[in-house]
Motif scaffolding. Structure first.
Motif: not given
Ligand SMILES: Nc1ncnc2c1ncn2[C@@H]1O[C@H](COP(=O)(O)OP(=O)(O)OP(=O)(O)O)[C@@H](O)[C@H]1O
Ligand SMILES: [Mg+2]
Length: 353
Positions: A159-183
């Motif tokens: 929607i081309r927001p004015s601001v993107l708000l992210l609340d712990e979006p990676l928390t549900a993932l396992d450690a290795a995936l978290r790290e990759r998705l963080r990048g």
């Protein structure tokens, strides 16, 4: 979408506090400026008020009277979320499980009445951007956690927001995936160039993603700064210990030196003080010859971590010292070691808490 320019609004959170109906003070009055296209990370332990602050920006929560939220200078405090043009990504994605990837991403565009062809073009663009090519027609419940996370992100930015708000979006993932998705997430935020507020209690995530980090504690802001400022010059003991590993040494000062059980260590520029609470990061302490070093102690344990090793040295300071040594150094428990701490690596903290 033009990927190389700045996007989104400049935000101001002015004097915003939050006391809930039951009397819980979740947030003390806080003021923050967030520049256009900046990623601001809210970092702190569970219950410190991160989500509350994010929800105030989103328009899901009203601040206590006197608080204001401004988008590009415009006061939106009384405007509900629908009028603020925000994109949100939560820990629990909140995707529509029975709908396809493409329909999920295009959902907000459909709500806004964007014609079908334009919608399809925008969805295709986002599918490419988030590496979801080939999965457009899959249902959400047929995706992996990482793929779902990308769909949620694509839907939020569609929607081309004015601001993107992210609340712990990676928390549900396992450690290795978290790290990759963080990048990946980091790359994506840079490419989009959008104003973003990212909530996490994970300091590694905060360091990598934040242009600036707001460290929060018990509903109050403990420090605001760049990742480097927060790491190297923490404002207080809480920040020092919450972000990265820290040795906190309380000791008397005599003639510009910390007086420790295992020797003396010069500190710069604080001759006037008689006592100090000093912070020293483990990677700044170097092993030295026990016979000649100003400070010495006994190796308590050695924990090999692959890229380095964490050595715990007792009897040098009033508390066991954590020292990060190169992985090639050969020391073992019980061994006597000298320690060298450059004065610049010693950060004196205010004596509070
Ligand atoms: N609707 C509410 N009514 C009363 N108290 C609330 C309400 N929502 C949150 N709180 C309280 O406000 C404080 C801050 O909550 P918040 O959800 O902002 O914390 P958080 O930093 O996001 O924590 P977490 O990392 O666990 O998500 C907590 O003590 C919480 O119990
Ligand atoms: Mg929260």
């Amino acid at each position: 979408m033009n990927m190389m320019t700045r996007h989104g609004a400049a935000l101001k959170v002015e004097n915003c506090g939050k006391t809930f109906a039951d009397g819980t003070c979740a947030l003390a009055r806080a003021t923050l400026d967030i520049a256009q296209s900046e990623t601001l990370v809210l970092l702190g332990p569970s219950g410190c008020g991160k989500t509350t602050l994010l929800r105030i920006v989103a328009g899901l929560e009203t601040p206590d009277s006197g608080g204001r939220v401004l988008f590009d200078g415009k006061d939106l405090t009384r405007q509900p979320i629908e009028k603020r043009n925000v994109g949100m990504v939560f820990q629990s994605y909140a995707l529509f499980p029975n709908m396809s990837v493409a329909d999920n991403i295009g959902y907000g565009l459909k709500l806004r009445g964007l014609p079908k062809t334009e919608r399809a073009a925008r969805v295709a663009e986002l599918v490419a951007l988030t590496n979801l090519g080939g999965l457009e027609d899959r249902r959400i419940d047929q995706l992996s956690g990482g793929q779902r996370q990308r769909v949620a992100l694509a839907r939020a930015v569609a929607i081309r927001p004015s601001v993107l708000l992210l609340d712990e979006p990676l928390t549900a993932l396992d450690a290795a995936l978290r790290e990759r998705l963080r990048g990946e997430l980091n790359d994506l935020l840079r490419k989009l160039g959008i104003t973003a507020i990212y909530v996490t209690h994970d300091q590694a995530e905060a360091m990598e993603l934040g242009d600036r980090i707001v460290v929060m504690r018990k509903g109050a802001i403990a420090q605001v700064g760049t990742p480097r400022e927060i790491y190297f010059t923490p404002a207080n003991r809480f920040v020092a210990e919450f972000v990265g590993a820290a040795n906190i040494i309380e000791a008397p000062i005599e003639s510009g030196e910390l007086v420790l059980p295992g020797g003396r260590v010069p500190v710069s520029g604080r001759d006037a003080m008689s006592r100090a609470v000093a912070m020293v990061r483990p990677e700044t302490i170097m092993l030295a010859d026990a016979a000649t070093a100003g400070l010495a102690g006994t190796v308590d344990s050695v924990r090999f971590a692959g890229d380095r090793q964490r050595i715990i040295v007792r009897d040098a300071a009033s508390v066991p010292l954590a020292v990060d040594a190169p992985n090639t150094v050969n020391v073992s428990a019980g061994e006597r070691v000298g320690l060298s701490i450059p004065p610049a690596a010693i950060r004196l903290l205010p004596e509070e808490d």
